[in-house]
Design a protein around this motif. Structure first.
Motif, short mmCIF file in Angstrom:
data_model
loop_
_atom_site.label_atom_id
_atom_site.label_comp_id
_atom_site.label_asym_id
_atom_site.label_seq_id
_atom_site.Cartn_x
_atom_site.Cartn_y
_atom_site.Cartn_z
N GLY A 170 44.77 34.95 46.09
CA GLY A 170 43.36 34.59 46.21
C GLY A 170 43.15 33.25 45.52
N GLY A 172 40.20 32.05 52.95
CA GLY A 172 39.61 31.89 51.62
C GLY A 172 40.21 30.72 50.87
N THR A 192 44.17 33.87 39.83
CA THR A 192 43.35 33.99 41.05
C THR A 192 42.09 33.16 40.92
OG1 THR A 192 42.21 35.55 42.53
CG2 THR A 192 42.23 36.11 40.18
N LEU A 232 39.75 33.35 43.66
CA LEU A 232 38.77 34.04 44.49
C LEU A 232 38.56 35.48 44.05
CD1 LEU A 232 40.01 32.69 47.95
CD2 LEU A 232 38.27 31.72 46.44
N THR A 236 40.99 39.26 42.99
CA THR A 236 41.75 40.32 43.66
C THR A 236 41.99 41.44 42.66
OG1 THR A 236 43.89 40.93 44.62
CG2 THR A 236 43.86 39.05 43.12
#
Length: 552
Positions: free
Chosen positions: A320, A400, A468, A470, A472
């Motif tokens: 992500g 993403g 990450t 984004l 996860t």
């Protein structure tokens, strides 16, 4: 005032926006002035010069793309004006490499409290593993999971079952309006840790794995699964294991026993093997329950003892990812990797599809010719398989990733490689091959989050660092997975999955070494069992073996 932009490498011809930059704004940077014809969102990049069609874009000092149309000075790079491009690599292009190890004086005498194994390795957790050799036994594994976890205090709290019960009660009383108006905040929230009245105080958990392999595929698939399961059993976080077999499948119990001892001649853990075709299902399960219980009583006698930081074996992973990954969290754990390596510890960098474009630097850092050749062979073989299936490494970035600034795989990979720091490469490993060399090892895995973390655990990591941008929830059954946010907004938005924040680097509040050192301090507490990861608290036990097909 925090900086607005950043140029990663002197040779780059793109500048990264650290904040949203509106159209027509003028950015002054390093004696130059850039007027932006188009707004540039945070995490994205604009070019420092006019580029013609075919012009090369460089970031992190390497080629990351080629213009598909003219790009004006100050204009952002996008999927519409840039395509993936990376530098050629090979053993014949090797360059001299020099490295100055970081000063590790302050860490030299630090220890963590771990579980010492007979083979000399040290675990950060004391787990019992229950695993099937073949998918036919998944149902029996899940029955054992329910029985042991509920009765021994390892089950997750019934948060959502309680929520359904509350909704059912309202429904049975005919109160649909109350259900519709009910706000999530009024329902029971997540319990962060199971309420534990556990009889086995020194057993951190019983981990139950299921999978869809072991028979029916190729014999090679079964052999790869055998190697992976043997690695999981040998992992220092595992104190003993129960293995269920049907009996007639490709992957036989004798194969597993042989592979366990081939990987680790000093193996000395309880290993309980059961075959269903030798009798009734009840006989199998009753015997497995009894002997597993006795095994738990045996490993409960093991207590944490001090261990040097050189006994840490840490996996390095991202997922992500965003445009800040290569600027904050990845280089922070790269610094940590260099520190651990200087102390004699091990780190394992995974995800070969996300080293695309960074290969030559890693080849240069691998002093051993044979190991450098192994890296080239693994990369080329993997890349060729992906291209043959119509899915080259250039197709790796997800929607993403792209939305948050990772326009090409080379941009993503150049930032992902920062997780490996700057130390020489000590070893190159195929999937789930045991990590034995102190220092940095490169491990051939997909970029797929769970296939990669599964492979690292199979290689013997006792902790995994997972950056990450984004968010996860990814976890692992036997290896604590630390989720590290690249930006503070993510930490604030998803506090239930993020363990540590590298956002202060972007905000100018901490340097990369400062953030990496803070992470190592927290990691010592984690390794000692003083804190747990959010994934552990949520029971996020993800396990997916890689079948060696094309997976990016």
């Amino acid at each position: 005032m925090p900086a607005q932009v950043l140029k990663v490498h002197p040779d780059d011809n793109v500048i990264v926006a650290l904040r949203n930059l509106p159209a027509q704004s003028t950015i002054a940077f390093e004696g130059q002035s850039y007027t932006l014809p188009i707004g540039v969102d945070a995490k994205h990049k604009f070019v420092t010069e006019d580029l013609p069609t075919g012009g090369v874009v460089r970031m992190y000092g390497v080629t990351v793309g080629k213009a598909t149309q003219p790009i004006r000075r100050g204009e952002p790079i996008t999927t519409f004006n840039l395509k993936h491009e990376s530098d050629q690599y090979g053993l014949d292009k090797r360059r001299p490499y020099t490295y100055a190890a970081p000063d590790v004086t302050k860490w030299q005498n630090r220890t963590f409290m771990g579980y010492h194994r007979a083979d000399g390795r040290v675990g950060t957790r004391n787990y019992w593993l229950v695993v099937p050799l073949v998918f036919c036994e998944n149902r029996n594994i899940l029955i054992l999971k329910d029985a042991f976890e509920r009765e021994l205090g390892y089950a997750q709290p019934d948060t959502y079952r309680d929520q359904v019960r509350e909704l059912l009660s309202l429904y049975q009383h005919g109160d649909l309006k109350a259900i519709q108006s009910l706000q999530p905040a009024s329902l029971n929230g997540h319990a962060t840790q199971p309420a534990a009245n556990r009889p086995f105080k020194n057993v951190d958990g019983i981990k139950f794995l299921t999978h869809e392999m072991g028979c029916g595929g190729t014999r090679q698939d079964s052999a790869y699964l055998c190697s992976l399961l043997a690695g999981m059993i040998n992992n220092p976080n595992v104190a003993g294991a129960t293995v269920l077999s049907l009996g007639c499948q490709h992957l036989q119990t004798g194969m597993l026993e042989e592979e366990v001892r081939r990987q680790n001649p000093a193996f000395d853990k309880p290993l309980l093997l059961f075959e269903q075709q030798e009798g009734t299902e009840f006989a199998l399960m009753a015997q497995a329950v009894k002997e597993t219980f006795l095994g738990l009583a045996q490993i409960n006698k093991i207590e944490r003892q001090p261990a040097p930081l050189s006994q840490l074996c840490v996996g390095l992973k991202c997922g992500g990812s965003d445009g800040f990954s290569g600027l904050s969290a990845n280089p922070a754990i790269g610094h940590l990797s260099d520190v651990l390596g200087a102390l004699g510890g091990k780190t394992v960098l995974a995800e070969f599809p996300e080293l695309c474009g960074a290969e030559q630097d890693l080849i240069d850092r691998t002093a051993d010719d044979a190991k450098a050749g192994k890296f080239v062979s693994l990369m080329q073989t993997y890349s060729a398989q992906a291209e043959a299936a119509g899915s080259g490494f250039d197709m790796n970035p997800s929607p993403g990733n792209i939305k948050d600034g990772l326009i090409t795989d080379a941009i993503k990979s150049a930032g992902a490689a920062k997780k490996g720091g700057n130390a020489p490469v000590a070893d190159v490993l195929d999937y789930a091959e045991p990590a034995v060399a102190p220092g940095l090892s490169l491990l051939c895995t997909p970029g797929n989050d769970v296939e990669a973390t599964t492979g690292m655990a199979g290689s013997g990591t006792n902790l995994i660092l997972f950056t990450t941008g984004l968010g996860t929830p990814t976890g692992n059954p036997i290896c604590p997975v630390v989720k590290i946010s690249t930006n503070t907004a993510l930490k604030n938005r998803m506090p239930d999955v993020i363990d540590f924040d590298s956002g202060p680097i972007i905000d100018g509040e901490q340097t990369i070494p400062q953030n990496g050192d803070l992470l190592l301090e927290w990691l010592i507490q984690l390794a000692s069992g003083e804190v747990t990861t959010k994934a552990e608290q949520l029971g996020q036990d993800d396990f997916i073996p890689w079948k060696r097909g094309v997976s990016l």
